[in-house]
Write a protein that holds these residues in place. Structure first.
Motif: not given
Length: 190
Positions: A22-28, A52-56, A60-65, A81-91
């Motif tokens: 996702t960080k590399d803008r690849e489609k998941v 399960e639907e909440s997680a999906r 999905s929203a993050i991956s598809n921006t 929190d998932n967006m946070w991981m994308l913004e701080d990959m070193d963390y």
């Protein structure tokens, strides 16, 4: 007497790919996202507020921006929190790397020193969750990856103020205290 602790990072390995791609803008692919959301380990934490639907939806929203409007606090925190991981990959890497080599033999000794445990084998699973730092389910301890704070890193979990969700401070598990945390929470499985 506890004889074995199985460390399960299966979902986290999938999330590592998800965040990197996702960080590399690849489609998941949606099938991959559904597989992560539908993992048996994830299902152990689902309830009426987060399923399960909440997680999906969040992944999905993050991956598809796409814009994401959470239905509740749990969905908002999971997305945030998932967006946070994308913004701080070193963390994220500072948490993942020690988990990959985590040896829990001393935890077995600590648990057994506190008396008869009654179970010979347990599983410790790290998952990308939402508000709670951990869950227990029969012989399984499920730990919220986002609550683990790596050693020597000052960054802390983001707030949900931008989501208009009232959130109290979340318990963070210091990496250097992770084994003690695991031992104390395994005692709840007794």
């Amino acid at each position: 007497m506890l004889k074995k602790i199985k460390l399960n990072l299966t979902v986290m390995e999938s999330m590592l790919y998800y965040w990197e791609a996702t960080k590399d803008r690849e489609k998941v692919g949606e099938a991959f996202i559904k597989a992560v959301a539908g993992a048996k380990e994830m299902k152990l934490t689902y309830d009426d507020d987060f399923d399960e639907e909440s997680a999906r939806r969040g992944l999905s929203a993050i991956s598809n921006t796409e814009p994401f409007v959470p239905k509740n606090r749990n969905e908002g925190r999971f997305w945030n929190d998932n967006m946070w991981m994308l913004e701080d990959m070193d963390y994220m890497r500072a948490i993942m790397q020690p988990l990959k080599v985590l040896n829990l033999d001393s935890v077995i000794e600590e648990v057994n020193s506190k008396g008869d445990f009654g179970v010979e084998e347990v599983e410790v699973v790290f998952l990308p969750l939402h508000l709670k730092p951990y869950y227990t389910s029969s012989d399984t301890l499920l730990i919220n990856f986002f609550c683990v704070k790596p050693e020597g890193v000052e960054s802390a979990a983001p707030t949900d103020s931008n989501l208009d969700i009232d959130v109290e401070a979340r318990e963070m598990i210091e990496m250097n205290d992770l084994k003690s945390f695991i031992a104390s929470k395994l005692m709840e499985l007794k």
